[in-house]
Write an enzyme that holds these catalytic residues in place. Structure first.
Site, PDB file in Angstrom:
ATOM      1  N   ASN A  54       0.818  -1.208   0.000  1.00  0.00           N
ATOM      2  CA  ASN A  54       0.000   0.000   0.000  1.00  0.00           C
ATOM      3  C   ASN A  54       0.853   1.260   0.000  1.00  0.00           C
ATOM      4  O   ASN A  54       0.473   2.273  -0.594  1.00  0.00           O
ATOM      5  CB  ASN A  54      -0.950   0.009   1.200  1.00  0.00           C
ATOM      6  CG  ASN A  54      -2.192  -0.819   0.965  1.00  0.00           C
ATOM      7  OD1 ASN A  54      -2.560  -1.106  -0.175  1.00  0.00           O
ATOM      8  ND2 ASN A  54      -2.846  -1.212   2.041  1.00  0.00           N
ATOM      9  N   GLU A 201       0.909   1.695  20.519  1.00  0.00           N
ATOM     10  CA  GLU A 201       2.242   1.148  20.284  1.00  0.00           C
ATOM     11  C   GLU A 201       3.318   1.989  20.958  1.00  0.00           C
ATOM     12  O   GLU A 201       4.262   1.456  21.543  1.00  0.00           O
ATOM     13  CB  GLU A 201       2.496   1.050  18.780  1.00  0.00           C
ATOM     14  CG  GLU A 201       1.654  -0.017  18.099  1.00  0.00           C
ATOM     15  CD  GLU A 201       1.512   0.184  16.595  1.00  0.00           C
ATOM     16  OE1 GLU A 201       0.906  -0.696  15.961  1.00  0.00           O
ATOM     17  OE2 GLU A 201       1.979   1.222  16.069  1.00  0.00           O
ATOM     18  N   SER A 261     -13.529   5.277   5.008  1.00  0.00           N
ATOM     19  CA  SER A 261     -12.873   4.004   5.311  1.00  0.00           C
ATOM     20  C   SER A 261     -11.491   4.260   5.883  1.00  0.00           C
ATOM     21  O   SER A 261     -10.720   5.060   5.338  1.00  0.00           O
ATOM     22  CB  SER A 261     -12.755   3.147   4.054  1.00  0.00           C
ATOM     23  OG  SER A 261     -12.012   1.964   4.313  1.00  0.00           O
ATOM     24  N   ASP A 267      -1.015   3.617   5.781  1.00  0.00           N
ATOM     25  CA  ASP A 267      -0.049   3.300   4.727  1.00  0.00           C
ATOM     26  C   ASP A 267       0.120   4.480   3.775  1.00  0.00           C
ATOM     27  O   ASP A 267       1.229   4.766   3.305  1.00  0.00           O
ATOM     28  CB  ASP A 267      -0.500   2.066   3.944  1.00  0.00           C
ATOM     29  CG  ASP A 267      -0.642   0.833   4.816  1.00  0.00           C
ATOM     30  OD1 ASP A 267       0.132   0.702   5.778  1.00  0.00           O
ATOM     31  OD2 ASP A 267      -1.533   0.008   4.548  1.00  0.00           O
TER      32      ASP A 267
END
Length: 324
Positions: A54, A201, A261, A267
Site C-alpha cells: 500500500n 504502540e 474508510s 499506509d
C-alpha cells in the site's frame, strides 16, 4: 510480468518496500450486520493490500516510484499479482508454498460503522523468509529508502524487521519500519530512520500510559533521544499527528474530511512521507504531505488510495504546525 525498478519515474532517491504478509483486500457493504443472519451485500471491490504494498501503491498514485517486494502463493497470490501489475506498480513477488491471505471489510450502511476481518496469513519456512531478505538485499540501492511494513506471518522470527534494518544500514540506505509488538521492539533496538507508531504502540514502547498531549510529545521525543529512530511520526487518528526529531517536536491536526474508510490511511501517510523525503524535502514538509495523504485516503471508499490532486488540496488547508 512483474515490472522492474528501472521503470520507476525519476526521484532523488530510490524506494523499496517489503511486505512479507500481504493480503487480498475485499470490501463490500450491507444494510446491517446481524448475528446468525445471511446478510446480502452490495458491490464488492478487490485490491492488493498489506503495509508495504500500500505504501508503494500510494507513491505510484502520487506520481513517484517504488519497488514493491512481497511474498505470494496459491490462487490468491496469483490474483494478487495480477491486480498489482494491472496498477503498474513495479514489483517483485517472492514465491511461497502457502496461500496469500485475505482481509474482509464490511461497511454497515445504517450506522456508517466499519467491520474489518484480517486473516492470519500462511506459515513460512525458514527458506521462504530468508528468500524475502535475499530478494530485498539484492534490490536495495545505496542512498535510498527501505520501507518494511505490516504484520509477520507464522514461522517468521520477531527480529525479522531488525534484520531488514541491518541490511539497509549495511547497504547505505535508510530503514523505515511500520509494525507492532515484539517485531517493532526488536527493530527499534537495532535503530531505524523513521518509525510510525500508533498511540498504543508508543505507550508500549516507553512502558507507560500516555494520557495527555505533553505525555505524547515526551514519549515520541524519548524514542529519538534513545537512538531508536531519527524520526518518530505518531499518528493519532482524528487528533492529528506528531513528528519528533533531533530538531524538536511538532504537531499537526488532520483536515476536516468525511471519513469513509480507515483501510490504508496509515499506509498512505507513510507512503507520502517517504515519497517527499525521496524528493529531498525536509521532514516537516514531508510530514505535512503525510497528514494530507492519510486524510485523503480516509475520505475514499473501501480500499481505494488517494490521488495527488486530493493530497495537494488538503495540504493547503493545514495550518502551521504547533511547536514544542
Amino acid at each position: 510480468m512483474a515490472s522492474d525498478i528501472s521503470s520507476r519515474p525519476a526521484t532523488a532517491q530510490p524506494i523499496v518496500t517489503l511486505t512479507i504478509n500481504p493480503a487480498l483486500d475485499i470490501s463490500t457493504s450491507t444494510p446491517r450486520v446481524i448475528k446468525d443472519h445471511k446478510m446480502r451485500c452490495g458491490p464488492s471491490r478487490i485490491d492488493p493490500g498489506g503495509g508495504g504494498v500500500n505504501v508503494a501503491r500510494t507513491i505510484h498514485k502520487l506520481g513517484g516510484g517504488a519497488l514493491a517486494i512481497y511474498a505470494a502463493g496459491g490462487l490468491t497470490g496469483a490474483t494478487y499479482r495480477q491486480l498489482l501489475e494491472a496498477e503498474g506498480v513495479p514489483s517483485l513477488a517472492v514465491p511461497i508454498a502457502g496461500t496469500t491471505r485475505e482481509s474482509f471489510t464490511v461497511d454497515e450502511n445504517e450506522s456508517s460503522e466499519q467491520f474489518r476481518f484480517v486473516l492470519q496469513g500462511p506459515e513460512f519456512s525458514e527458506a521462504e523468509w530468508r528468500s524475502c531478505l535475499a530478494t530485498l538485499e539484492g534490490s536495495i540501492i545505496p542512498g535510498g529508502y527501505v520501507v518494511a511494513s505490516g504484520s509477520l506471518p507464522p514461522g517468521v522470527p520477531t527480529d525479522f524487521y531488525a534484520q531488514v534494518a541491518r541490511l539497509a544500514h549495511r547497504r547505505g540506505a535508510r530503514s523505515i519500519v511500520d509494525t507492532s509488538g515484539e517485531a517493532l521492539t526488536d527493530a527499534l533496538a537495532e535503530g531505524v530512520y523513521l518509525v510510525k507508531p500508533s498511540l498504543r504502540e508508543l505507550s508500549e514502547l516507553v512502558g507507560r500510559e500516555l494520557t495527555s498531549e505533553q505525555s505524547e510529545v515526551d514519549a515520541a521525543a524519548e524514542l529519538v533521544t534513545r537512538g531508536s529512530a531519527q524520526l518518530v511520526a505518531l499518528t493519532l487518528g482524528e487528533a492529528g499527528a506528531v513528528l519528533a526529531s533531533a530538531a524538536g517536536v511538532i504537531r499537526l491536526p488532520v483536515p476536516q474530511v468525511r471519513v469513509q474508510s480507515a483501510v490504508g490511511a496509515g499506509d498512505a501517510f507513510l507512503g507520502a512521507f517517504v515519497w517527499r523525503l525521496s524528493q529531498g524535502r525536509d521532514p516537516e514538509t514531508a510530514f505535512r504531505s503525510a497528514v494530507a495523504a492519510g486524510s485523503a485516503t480516509a475520505a475514499k471508499p473501501a480500499t481505494e488510495m488517494c490521488a495527488l490532486t486530493e493530497v495537494e488540496a488538503l495540504e493547503k488547508l493545514l495550518p502551521e504546525a504547533t511547536r514544542y
